[in-house]
Write a protein that holds these residues in place. Structure first.
Motif, PDB file in Angstrom:
ATOM      1  N   ALA A  81      29.248  56.915  51.367  1.00  0.00           N
ATOM      2  CA  ALA A  81      30.189  57.714  52.147  1.00  0.00           C
ATOM      3  C   ALA A  81      31.049  58.599  51.250  1.00  0.00           C
ATOM      4  O   ALA A  81      31.493  58.185  50.184  1.00  0.00           O
ATOM      5  CB  ALA A  81      31.081  56.781  52.974  1.00  0.00           C
ATOM      6  N   ALA A  82      31.266  59.818  51.705  1.00  0.00           N
ATOM      7  CA  ALA A  82      32.014  60.786  50.893  1.00  0.00           C
ATOM      8  C   ALA A  82      33.471  60.377  50.703  1.00  0.00           C
ATOM      9  O   ALA A  82      34.099  60.730  49.715  1.00  0.00           O
ATOM     10  CB  ALA A  82      31.928  62.157  51.547  1.00  0.00           C
ATOM     11  N   ASP A  83      34.021  59.623  51.668  1.00  0.00           N
ATOM     12  CA  ASP A  83      35.441  59.279  51.583  1.00  0.00           C
ATOM     13  C   ASP A  83      35.696  57.994  50.790  1.00  0.00           C
ATOM     14  O   ASP A  83      36.832  57.546  50.690  1.00  0.00           O
ATOM     15  CB  ASP A  83      36.042  59.148  52.994  1.00  0.00           C
ATOM     16  N   GLU A  84      34.648  57.409  50.230  1.00  0.00           N
ATOM     17  CA  GLU A  84      34.865  56.201  49.428  1.00  0.00           C
ATOM     18  C   GLU A  84      35.432  56.585  48.064  1.00  0.00           C
ATOM     19  O   GLU A  84      35.069  57.623  47.502  1.00  0.00           O
ATOM     20  CB  GLU A  84      33.548  55.425  49.254  1.00  0.00           C
ATOM     21  N   PRO A  85      36.323  55.747  47.509  1.00  0.00           N
ATOM     22  CA  PRO A  85      36.977  56.111  46.242  1.00  0.00           C
ATOM     23  C   PRO A  85      36.037  56.097  45.041  1.00  0.00           C
ATOM     24  O   PRO A  85      35.147  55.254  44.943  1.00  0.00           O
ATOM     25  CB  PRO A  85      38.070  55.048  46.099  1.00  0.00           C
ATOM     26  N   LEU A  86      36.281  57.049  44.162  1.00  0.00           N
ATOM     27  CA  LEU A  86      35.541  57.158  42.907  1.00  0.00           C
ATOM     28  C   LEU A  86      36.471  56.661  41.800  1.00  0.00           C
ATOM     29  O   LEU A  86      37.499  57.290  41.530  1.00  0.00           O
ATOM     30  CB  LEU A  86      35.143  58.617  42.672  1.00  0.00           C
ATOM     31  N   VAL A  87      36.138  55.526  41.203  1.00  0.00           N
ATOM     32  CA  VAL A  87      37.057  54.865  40.273  1.00  0.00           C
ATOM     33  C   VAL A  87      36.377  54.547  38.942  1.00  0.00           C
ATOM     34  O   VAL A  87      35.229  54.099  38.906  1.00  0.00           O
ATOM     35  CB  VAL A  87      37.624  53.557  40.898  1.00  0.00           C
TER      36      VAL A  87
ATOM     37  N   ILE B 210      40.436  39.740  48.020  1.00  0.00           N
ATOM     38  CA  ILE B 210      40.262  39.920  46.582  1.00  0.00           C
ATOM     39  C   ILE B 210      41.358  40.784  45.951  1.00  0.00           C
ATOM     40  O   ILE B 210      41.615  40.709  44.757  1.00  0.00           O
ATOM     41  CB  ILE B 210      38.856  40.498  46.275  1.00  0.00           C
ATOM     42  N   THR B 211      42.067  41.573  46.758  1.00  0.00           N
ATOM     43  CA  THR B 211      43.119  42.432  46.209  1.00  0.00           C
ATOM     44  C   THR B 211      44.501  41.786  46.230  1.00  0.00           C
ATOM     45  O   THR B 211      45.421  42.280  45.587  1.00  0.00           O
ATOM     46  CB  THR B 211      43.208  43.768  46.980  1.00  0.00           C
ATOM     47  N   SER B 212      44.656  40.688  46.978  1.00  0.00           N
ATOM     48  CA  SER B 212      46.016  40.135  47.103  1.00  0.00           C
ATOM     49  C   SER B 212      46.105  38.623  47.211  1.00  0.00           C
ATOM     50  O   SER B 212      47.185  38.062  47.048  1.00  0.00           O
ATOM     51  CB  SER B 212      46.705  40.742  48.332  1.00  0.00           C
ATOM     52  N   ASP B 213      44.999  37.926  47.492  1.00  0.00           N
ATOM     53  CA  ASP B 213      45.102  36.482  47.697  1.00  0.00           C
ATOM     54  C   ASP B 213      43.923  35.746  47.058  1.00  0.00           C
ATOM     55  O   ASP B 213      42.868  35.589  47.665  1.00  0.00           O
ATOM     56  CB  ASP B 213      45.172  36.172  49.194  1.00  0.00           C
ATOM     57  N   VAL B 214      44.107  35.340  45.810  1.00  0.00           N
ATOM     58  CA  VAL B 214      43.117  34.523  45.104  1.00  0.00           C
ATOM     59  C   VAL B 214      43.820  33.246  44.672  1.00  0.00           C
ATOM     60  O   VAL B 214      44.807  33.290  43.946  1.00  0.00           O
ATOM     61  CB  VAL B 214      42.538  35.264  43.871  1.00  0.00           C
ATOM     62  N   ARG B 215      43.330  32.112  45.165  1.00  0.00           N
ATOM     63  CA  ARG B 215      44.015  30.843  44.896  1.00  0.00           C
ATOM     64  C   ARG B 215      43.221  29.965  43.948  1.00  0.00           C
ATOM     65  O   ARG B 215      42.021  29.748  44.154  1.00  0.00           O
ATOM     66  CB  ARG B 215      44.198  30.068  46.206  1.00  0.00           C
ATOM     67  N   PRO B 216      43.870  29.432  42.900  1.00  0.00           N
ATOM     68  CA  PRO B 216      43.167  28.516  41.995  1.00  0.00           C
ATOM     69  C   PRO B 216      42.959  27.157  42.654  1.00  0.00           C
ATOM     70  O   PRO B 216      43.911  26.551  43.144  1.00  0.00           O
ATOM     71  CB  PRO B 216      44.101  28.416  40.791  1.00  0.00           C
ATOM     72  N   MET B 217      41.719  26.702  42.692  1.00  0.00           N
ATOM     73  CA  MET B 217      41.401  25.375  43.228  1.00  0.00           C
ATOM     74  C   MET B 217      41.289  24.371  42.087  1.00  0.00           C
ATOM     75  O   MET B 217      41.703  23.231  42.187  1.00  0.00           O
ATOM     76  CB  MET B 217      40.070  25.423  44.002  1.00  0.00           C
ATOM     77  N   GLY B 218      40.676  24.833  40.993  1.00  0.00           N
ATOM     78  CA  GLY B 218      40.497  23.951  39.841  1.00  0.00           C
ATOM     79  C   GLY B 218      40.219  24.777  38.603  1.00  0.00           C
ATOM     80  O   GLY B 218      39.838  25.943  38.688  1.00  0.00           O
ATOM     81  N   ALA B 219      40.422  24.172  37.445  1.00  0.00           N
ATOM     82  CA  ALA B 219      40.205  24.896  36.181  1.00  0.00           C
ATOM     83  C   ALA B 219      39.882  23.888  35.089  1.00  0.00           C
ATOM     84  O   ALA B 219      40.020  22.676  35.265  1.00  0.00           O
ATOM     85  CB  ALA B 219      41.448  25.695  35.802  1.00  0.00           C
ATOM     86  N   THR B 220      39.463  24.401  33.943  1.00  0.00           N
ATOM     87  CA  THR B 220      39.193  23.517  32.821  1.00  0.00           C
ATOM     88  C   THR B 220      40.513  23.036  32.215  1.00  0.00           C
ATOM     89  O   THR B 220      41.477  23.797  32.149  1.00  0.00           O
ATOM     90  CB  THR B 220      38.341  24.225  31.754  1.00  0.00           C
ATOM     91  N   ILE B 221      40.550  21.772  31.818  1.00  0.00           N
ATOM     92  CA  ILE B 221      41.774  21.246  31.202  1.00  0.00           C
ATOM     93  C   ILE B 221      41.668  21.270  29.676  1.00  0.00           C
ATOM     94  O   ILE B 221      42.617  20.942  28.975  1.00  0.00           O
ATOM     95  CB  ILE B 221      42.101  19.818  31.689  1.00  0.00           C
TER      96      ILE B 221
ATOM     97  N   MET C 216      41.100  48.236  45.543  1.00  0.00           N
ATOM     98  CA  MET C 216      42.554  48.479  45.592  1.00  0.00           C
ATOM     99  C   MET C 216      42.850  49.814  46.280  1.00  0.00           C
ATOM    100  O   MET C 216      43.744  49.917  47.128  1.00  0.00           O
ATOM    101  CB  MET C 216      43.149  48.503  44.182  1.00  0.00           C
ATOM    102  N   VAL C 217      42.095  50.843  45.891  1.00  0.00           N
ATOM    103  CA  VAL C 217      42.295  52.171  46.487  1.00  0.00           C
ATOM    104  C   VAL C 217      41.943  52.137  47.974  1.00  0.00           C
ATOM    105  O   VAL C 217      42.695  52.627  48.826  1.00  0.00           O
ATOM    106  CB  VAL C 217      41.439  53.230  45.755  1.00  0.00           C
ATOM    107  N   SER C 218      40.796  51.527  48.305  1.00  0.00           N
ATOM    108  CA  SER C 218      40.326  51.466  49.700  1.00  0.00           C
ATOM    109  C   SER C 218      41.336  50.788  50.618  1.00  0.00           C
ATOM    110  O   SER C 218      41.515  51.192  51.757  1.00  0.00           O
ATOM    111  CB  SER C 218      39.002  50.702  49.788  1.00  0.00           C
ATOM    112  N   ARG C 219      41.979  49.738  50.093  1.00  0.00           N
ATOM    113  CA  ARG C 219      42.905  48.964  50.930  1.00  0.00           C
ATOM    114  C   ARG C 219      44.353  49.447  50.802  1.00  0.00           C
ATOM    115  O   ARG C 219      45.273  48.806  51.311  1.00  0.00           O
ATOM    116  CB  ARG C 219      42.819  47.477  50.572  1.00  0.00           C
ATOM    117  N   GLY C 220      44.542  50.560  50.098  1.00  0.00           N
ATOM    118  CA  GLY C 220      45.877  51.145  50.005  1.00  0.00           C
ATOM    119  C   GLY C 220      46.866  50.316  49.219  1.00  0.00           C
ATOM    120  O   GLY C 220      48.075  50.360  49.478  1.00  0.00           O
ATOM    121  N   ARG C 221      46.369  49.544  48.240  1.00  0.00           N
ATOM    122  CA  ARG C 221      47.284  48.744  47.422  1.00  0.00           C
ATOM    123  C   ARG C 221      48.094  49.661  46.504  1.00  0.00           C
ATOM    124  O   ARG C 221      47.628  50.715  46.077  1.00  0.00           O
ATOM    125  CB  ARG C 221      46.512  47.738  46.573  1.00  0.00           C
TER     126      ARG C 221
END
Length: 369
Positions: free
Chosen positions: A2-8, A152-163, A321-326
């Motif tokens: 689509a022509a209106d999609e952001p070019l980043v 993906i632009t505003s809400d990513v929650r850590p469930m687990g990680a390496t200790i 980010m651009v698409s969602r107006g962040r």
């Protein structure tokens, strides 16, 4: 397309790869990489100062190569995204400084984004829009993380990680003990295909009933494998390298996939995305596919070239980010070596504004045509 999609354009310099990608919406136009891995190989790991210098030398040529491959001019861009963290501080600074310079010169909005969120978002370039929510298992030399992304632009929650050690670090360290060179992941993967994964029963870290459900630990495994090898050598016996590689690899991927599938079931999420450099491992992909199919979970894994650090993933998240107006980032954007994944991007002080007033009004035609 689509022509209106952001070019980043996206810039990635968190470790030893200078990556520059160009994305139009969710379509990948260019993915240029300059790696300094060979320079680090003789040290057995990444040397931060050498990585920073290599980024500095490679930056402009890699950006020019990406623009040429994409068949666009820099002035056509709708935004410039850059990894602001986490990563090696000096290496990050090179990318952030370059992105700010280009954004300033071109009068384009700047987006400082999170390295880990970018690893999740890159899958959109191959398999289309990410379902929300998506569970992500990110495994690399620096990270072993289970993350739940509802936006993906505003809400990513850590469930687990390496200790302790990340999975990639464990591969590198065992490869070093076996004298297989650096990086260790690809060579262990290759040798493991000719070995028996059940030959040696190496420990599975944090797999007990009372252990944290989603956290990882590979330090104990690494020590157990190293001691097993040392004992063989001390007894004057030949080390069965292929069996050791296969058994060690099986212990790692068994824990990774079991915990990831468990997290999906517990959270009621039916999509699992695997990213990061270790996601290129063939056994990890195969076992994840097997377990996901059994659990009714759809597995998404980008092709190996998109799993390792690259500019395309940064451009993909920038495009979102651009698409969602962040809100764009300020030109005062700073690199943050320990940027938490809960910050998918770093908005500026003018986050409430949407007219990109952080972009200095300079002549946009005089530098790039």
């Amino acid at each position: 397309m689509a022509a209106d999609e952001p070019l980043v354009l996206g810039i990635e310099t968190s470790c030893d790869e200078t990556g520059v990608g160009v994305v139009h919406g969710t379509t990948l136009l260019a993915d240029a990489i300059a790696s300094s891995v060979d320079t680090h190989a003789r040290f057995g790991g990444v040397v931060p100062e050498i990585a920073s210098r290599a980024h500095l030398e490679a930056m402009v040529p890699t950006i020019e190569r990406a623009l040429k491959t994409a068949g666009i001019s820099a002035k056509d861009l709708d935004g410039i995204a850059v990894t602001a963290g986490p990563g090696l501080a000096g290496a990050l600074l090179v990318g952030v400084s370059a992105a700010k310079a280009y954004a300033y010169a071109l009068g384009k909005p700047l987006y400082g984004v999170n390295h880990l969120a970018s690893h999740i978002c890159v899958d959109q370039l191959e398999h289309g829009r990410l379902p929300e929510p998506t569970m992500a298992l990110l495994v690399s030399g620096g990270h072993s993380s289970l993350l739940l992304s509802t936006d993906i632009t505003s809400d990513v929650r850590p469930m687990g990680a390496t200790i302790d050690d990340a999975a990639g670090e464990a591969f590198d360290k065992i490869a070093r003990v076996l004298d297989l060179g650096f990086p260790g992941g690809p060579v262990i993967d290759r040798l493991a295909r000719e070995g028996d994964p059940k030959a040696i029963n190496f420990p599975r870290g944090l797999s007990g009933a009372k252990d944290p459900a989603y956290d990882f630990s590979f330090s104990g495994l690494k020590t157990a494998v190293a001691r097993w090898i040392e004992a063989k050598r001390a007894a004057g016996e030949e080390v069965p390298v292929r069996d050791v590689a296969a058994s060690f690899q099986e212990a790692v991927v068994d824990v990774l996939t079991r915990k990831a599938v468990r997290a999906c079931k517990d959270e009621g999420v039916d999509h699992l995305m695997i990213g990061g450099g270790v996601a290129a491992n063939s056994r990890l992909r195969a076992l994840a596919q097997e377990r996901c199919e059994r659990a009714g979970i759809r597995l998404r894994v980008p092709r190996p070239g998109l799993c390792t650090d690259n500019g395309a993933m940064v451009a993909a998240l920038g495009s979102e980010m651009v698409s969602r107006g962040r809100a764009a980032s300020d030109l005062e954007l700073s690199a943050d070596s320990s940027l938490p994944v809960t910050d998918p991007h770093v908005p500026g002080a003018h986050a409430h504004d949407h007219d990109h007033d952080h972009v200095h009004e300079v002549s946009k035609e005089n530098l790039y045509s």
